[in-house]
Write an enzyme that holds these catalytic residues in place. Structure first.
Site, mmCIF file in Angstrom:
data_model
loop_
_atom_site.group_PDB
_atom_site.id
_atom_site.type_symbol
_atom_site.label_atom_id
_atom_site.label_comp_id
_atom_site.label_asym_id
_atom_site.label_seq_id
_atom_site.Cartn_x
_atom_site.Cartn_y
_atom_site.Cartn_z
ATOM 1 C CG HIS A 1 -1.914 1.127 1.246
ATOM 2 N ND1 HIS A 1 -3.098 1.091 0.553
ATOM 3 C CD2 HIS A 1 -1.888 2.330 1.878
ATOM 4 C CE1 HIS A 1 -3.770 2.216 0.758
ATOM 5 N NE2 HIS A 1 -3.060 2.984 1.557
ATOM 6 C CG HIS B 1 -9.865 3.834 3.543
ATOM 7 N ND1 HIS B 1 -10.446 3.927 4.779
ATOM 8 C CD2 HIS B 1 -8.532 3.860 3.772
ATOM 9 C CE1 HIS B 1 -9.521 4.022 5.719
ATOM 10 N NE2 HIS B 1 -8.342 3.986 5.127
#
Length: 760
Positions: free
Chosen positions: A59, A110
């Site tokens: 990420h 998200h």
């Protein structure tokens, strides 16, 4: 007070080189752990291991995507740099929109947090992207959300959809930010892996741009905003950088918890700090928390920082140093401040009731040193943490079934032949989850707060006024089509780019820049990596051809459960500028008697279409042909026509084709239309083809010749389609020689699916 617990210091690490460490549990590979030891010349301390694990996660480090993302910089031309003020590498890109104004925008994901804990996952997604924009020096002015869910009638959708929508609305509404656009898509592949991609736009003057760097030896490092808690620990390494198993809900401790009221204070406080010119460098705390902020600020500045970790305000006194460094508690910022300005900085924070603490200082050591009660627990070269993580050239291979998939063309499927069958098909497609009215979602968002919203959902793009005196404004859109991308990742991504570009132009705005959120399955799957490689190349090539740069974005991998990946879903955001928002174009018909024109070429392109998916459950064949030169010509025509006041409304053609565009344009203001099938076209193809580079426009009476001259000058195919018809109870959509549907019947079909499924 001195913490009595034993601490793993650098000295202890040197003395205990063989002490076992949980590198695997933190998401590192054996090779990565070995490389950390090589960099440091010893084993890492537990705090150093925590920092490397989160910063080297997929990420944060983009270790599987970097080699492909480089194209966005390598293929930038001088023309694309014309309006670019800040490009890839900062919190968000910045573009010049004229009159001394600059706009910054970015989209991020998200996804996994929003499945595990829908409300907080989505809410903190909004909060995080807003702080990215704030950190550039801009006032956030609008948000958009691109959402993907499992089937509308799935049991878990009743948990995930309301929670995510409420989280987005709850956080954004409390911040006072209008939510002006986005998408809502349902597909089986997103069951268990919803996509929540949040975009934020901010406005500033050129001289107000701020960057994330710690410069000026002796300058103070101040942490301000909310205190640090135990929420979000391992969010980027454990939650966002691995594939879900069947127990995704067991990962709730990795989800951050948001407080929009604290963030609102943080925004206003930060903007005043900028105005008072007491900030040298700034970084928001999102993914990887303090590990990210300290290492990135030090790495991008003069290379050194000392941090006193025990000074960090905690709301949980039991947190260990490792947990403090990894915590992703929200509503926090870190600023670099000259010593002479610290007092003024703290005074402004106190005015806004925002806690602020000096936790470090800038050094010239080219080391990031973190101390805990007088003991050194971190001593690392900051670039190795923030910018020199692993880079993988993952193997990729074209799926073995790709040829079979592309050979299974939707053009061979049974299709309606009579007017009655076309009518039935139009109503069935209108009732489908992906084309049905999304008011159930968007009505929960405040679209007009701040008073500068010019257009919002369900318009083609959100439009925000930037300057009240001149009418200068911006338009923003997001688009993506996972079915098209599955059929051909290169073309499918360019089609998403083209649709978002077209949506912006359909408001009368000139497209200027691109952001993207690339949502894919596991990078460890060669077939997924092939999709990703093709998609990134398609986007880079497409932007080069259109002449607009990628300014930043996000990659989200591991969107799959077990070995089942989502549809490859690149979501493309395009930002455009409009000289005067009073000349914007809306999508809906308003005035009876206005002539309707169809712009662009219509081919028999049905593979991957909504019709094929809804009526036949079919995904196969090749997606529509993409023609970016035609898209650019169409955009030029729409912008010129808007500026000249020739057209009243414009609606791009995409999902559902002409049929859906007519439906939405009629229902927007309750005004009907009478249209004819263009000569030489099969009525079914005319209504349901999803050929690209097309738009439906209503021309102001008396301007037909001037408008068609513009079409000829720009080489845009155009056909007189019909006329805007009457409003009121007798209003209908009539296709000459085929069928007529009262608008009341169309509206009932279009508006019922989401309330019926979700209000229950």
């Amino acid at each position: 007070m001195t913490d009595p617990r034993p601490t793993d210091t650098v000295a202890v690490a040197v003395a205990t080189p063989d002490q076992p460490q949980p590198w695997h549990e933190l998401g590192l590979t054996a090779a990565e752990y070995g490389r950390i030891r090589t960099i440091l010349g010893r084993r890492p301390t537990s705090s150093e291991l925590a920092m490397y694990s989160v910063m080297w996660s997929e990420h944060c480090s983009y270790k599987s995507s970097k080699i492909h993302l480089r194209q966005f910089g390598e293929k930038v031309t001088d023309r694309m740099r014309e309006h670019l003020l800040v490009g890839i590498g900062e919190n968000a890109g910045v573009v010049d929109i004229g009159d001394g104004y600059a706009v910054t925008f970015k989209i991020e994901s998200h996804n996994h947090p929003s499945y595990v804990e829908p409300y907080q996952g989505a809410a903190t997604g909004v909060g995080g992207i807003v702080r990215d924009i704030l950190a550039m020096g801009a006032r956030p002015v609008a948000v958009l959300d691109s959402l993907r869910f499992g089937p509308l009638d799935a049991v878990d959708s009743r948990r995930v959809v309301p929670g995510i929508v409420a989280g987005i609305g709850g956080y954004g509404n409390c911040l006072g930010l209008p939510n002006v656009g986005g998408e809502v898509v349902f597909d089986e592949s997103y069951a268990g892996n919803p996509l929540v991609n949040a975009l934020c736009v901010g406005v500033m003057r050129h001289e107000q741009i701020h960057l994330a760097k710690a410069s000026g030896v002796g300058n103070q490092v101040i942490l301000y905003g909310a205190s640090t808690g135990g929420d979000g620990i391992g969010g980027v390494s454990v939650l966002a950088s691995e594939t879900f198993d069947t127990d995704g809900a067991g990962k709730r401790p990795s989800v951050q918890v948001g407080d929009p009221f604290t963030e609102k204070l943080l925004i206003e406080c930060t903007l005043e700090l900028f105005a008072e010119q007491v900030v040298v460098g700034i970084q928001d705390l999102g993914g990887a928390g303090l590990s990210c902020a300290t290492s990135e600020l030090a790495s991008a500045g003069e290379g050194g920082m000392r941090v006193w970790l025990e000074r960090v305000p905690l709301r949980d006194a039991s947190l260990t140093p490792e947990e403090i460094l990894m915590s992703e508690s929200q509503e926090r910022m870190m600023a670099v401040v000259r010593p002479a300005d610290v007092g003024r900085f703290l005074t402004i924070c106190a005015k806004w009731d925002v806690d602020a603490t000096v936790v470090g200082e800038v050094t010239d050591t080219e080391r990031l040193v973190v101390e805990w009660n007088g003991q050194t627990i971190v001593d690392v070269p900051p670039r190795t943490v923030a910018h020199e993580g692993p880079v993988y050239e993952r193997p990729y291979a074209r799926p073995v079934r790709q040829d079979t998939l592309q050979a299974d063309r939707a053009e061979t499927l049974p299709r309606p032949a009579s007017g009655a069958e076309l009518r039935q098909t139009m109503l069935r497609v209108a009732r489908s989850a992906n084309l049905a009215d999304k008011g159930w979602v968007t009505d929960q968002y405040d679209r007009y707060v701040q008073g500068n919203t010019v257009l919002a959902q369900p318009e083609n793009s959100g439009v925000i006024r930037v300057d009240r005196r001149t009418g200068l404004g911006i338009a923003v859109s997001t688009d993506g089509n996972g079915r098209f991308t599955k059929l051909d990742p290169y073309t499918g991504t360019q089609l998403a780019l083209a649709e978002s570009y077209r949506n912006v132009a359909a408001t009368g705005a000139r497209p200027l820049a691109v952001t993207n959120c690339l949502n894919f399955g596991s990078p460890e799957d060669p077939e997924v990596m092939w999709q990703f490689a093709q998609a990134t190349t398609g986007l880079a090539d497409g932007c080069e051809q259109l002449g607009i740069p990628v300014t930043g974005g996000n990659v989200s991998f591991y969107n799959q459960t077990g070995d089942v990946a989502i549809l490859p879903t690149p979501v493309i955001g395009v930002l455009g500028v409009i000289d005067d928002v009073r000349r914007r174009l809306c999508l809906g018909f308003r005035a009876p008697g206005q002539p309707l024109y169809l712009l662009g070429r219509t081919g028999e392109e049905l593979s991957g279409s909504t019709w094929a998916h809804v009526v036949h459950g079919h995904v196969g064949g090749r997606p529509p042909t993409v023609d970016l030169d035609a898209e650019r010509a169409l955009a030029d025509l729409l912008v010129a026509s808007s500026h000249a006041g020739l057209i009243e409304s414009a609606h791009d053609l995409a999902d559902g084709g002409l049929a859906q565009a007519l439906l939405e344009a009629c229902l927007r203001h309750g005004v009907g239309a009478r249209v004819s099938v263009p000569p030489g076209l099969d009525p079914f193809v005319a209504l349901f083809s999803e050929s690209s580079a097309r738009c439906l426009v209503a021309v102001r009476p008396g301007n037909e010749s001037r408008f068609t001259d513009l079409c000829v000058d720009r080489g845009v195919p155009h056909q007189r389609l019909g006329v805007v018809d009457r409003a009121g109870r007798q209003a209908a959509l009539e296709v000459d020689g085929q069928f007529s549907i009262p608008l009341e019947e169309l509206r009932a079909a279009w508006t019922s699916p989401l309330p019926a499924a979700l209000d229950a």
